[in-house]
Design an enzyme around this catalytic site. Sequence first.
Site, short mmCIF file in Angstrom:
data_model
loop_
_atom_site.label_atom_id
_atom_site.label_comp_id
_atom_site.label_asym_id
_atom_site.label_seq_id
_atom_site.Cartn_x
_atom_site.Cartn_y
_atom_site.Cartn_z
N SER A 82 4.57 2.87 7.80
CA SER A 82 4.30 1.68 7.00
C SER A 82 5.51 1.32 6.14
O SER A 82 6.06 2.16 5.44
CB SER A 82 3.09 1.93 6.09
N ASP A 122 0.30 -7.61 1.59
CA ASP A 122 0.71 -6.21 1.71
C ASP A 122 2.23 -6.07 1.72
O ASP A 122 2.80 -5.35 2.53
CB ASP A 122 0.11 -5.57 2.97
N HIS A 145 0.81 -1.22 0.00
CA HIS A 145 0.00 0.00 0.00
C HIS A 145 0.85 1.27 0.00
O HIS A 145 0.34 2.36 -0.27
CB HIS A 145 -0.99 0.00 1.18
#
Length: 434
Positions: free
Chosen positions: A276, A196, A166
């Site tokens: 992230s 992911d 992402h």
Amino acid sequence: MDNQYNYYDPEQNTDSYNYQNTGDNQFHSGGPEQAPHQRPRKKTPAWVKAVCCGLAFGLVAGASFQAVNVVGNKLFGTEEKTQGSVKQTSTSSDTKLTTSSGSTVSANIAEISENAMPSIVSITNMSVEEVQSFFGGIQERQSESAGSGIIIGQNDSELLIATNNHVVEGNDTLTVTFIDEESVEANVKGTNAAQDLAVVAVNLDDIKESTMDQIAVATMGDSDKLKVGEPAIAIGNALGYGQSVTTGIISAKERTMEGHEGNLLQTDAAINPGNSGGALLNANGEVIGINTAKVAADTVEGMGYAIPISDASETITNLMNQETRTKVPADEQGYIGILSEADVSADLAEMYNMPTGVYVSEVVKGGGADKAGIEEGSIITAINGTSVDGMQTLQEQLQYYRVGETVTLTVAAPGDGGKYKTTDVEVTLGESAE
């Protein structure tokens, strides 16, 4: 007192996030309370007081020093260890992750962070999104989002960086910034949307020699051996402001999250937007997880999640050995020749016992899919080994392939008893039917 602040920075365009400041700050003035009256005691000679105080101080100091040593040794170990050099890697045909030798490091968090920082990068994703204008029309605007990455190795021509899918999805351009603030453009090497995970590559020729001298390859730990309560250190590009460090513990293992395939580590080390793709480290300075998400709610405190590195290592190794591709002009992009009215999400897959992916509602006659024998009702789950969880992901992958190129689609077709049988199908891409 419960004060809540909402913050949104359109220039960063990271995930939405809330700050909650719950506290009760009290300040007291004045001296100590008056002690109650006590009966006078017999006066003790001064030399006796001095001897007793000296003995007491020695005993207390010795015991405290020993206790600190014992606790420090149990939590973190005492031997020191340095990160591996970025130049000690294998060839492009068999690139592997650098794993731990099992030794330990100093208990100093600052030292662990200093050793790990050269292997952490910031990633900026520049993309174009469609938004509704003030007058009701649709217009395009440039969007910027921030994330993090971990240097995991290099091949003959590229530096390889692991991150979240992402963080890189929907990008027009990707920029990687190293510890010395030097920025270089990067390309996606491979992605796995279900887990992911993604690997991006930077050409070695684009990296300055001075930067190469300062960066390092991260050392991977063993997340399978983690115990709840162990220390955890998170490093990443929080809010897009640059690298920062937070600490906590491993709060839980084998957590699940909607939309994510596989188990996750839970930690109370602060995981904020921009973190992230960054590293979750153990007390040895080894990567034990890739930070991926947090619970953002007014009633929740300290619930962040990371992908366990032992679960991700096989996928990352496969992605880092894929061919790096660059996007082709829109008028040269190839098409499979299918129509899809729905994606098979994780919820639908669990409900109807189907694989996640792109549901083929219609096959365009004479198109690549038709010629390859793909039928309506099939589900496309991957393209050239990269998993797809929906039509958007598939279309993003097709941006790297021209008309006339052949791709391998992983297709699940319904069989006897409603069970799906998965096969790999080669499809030659054609032109758009529009």
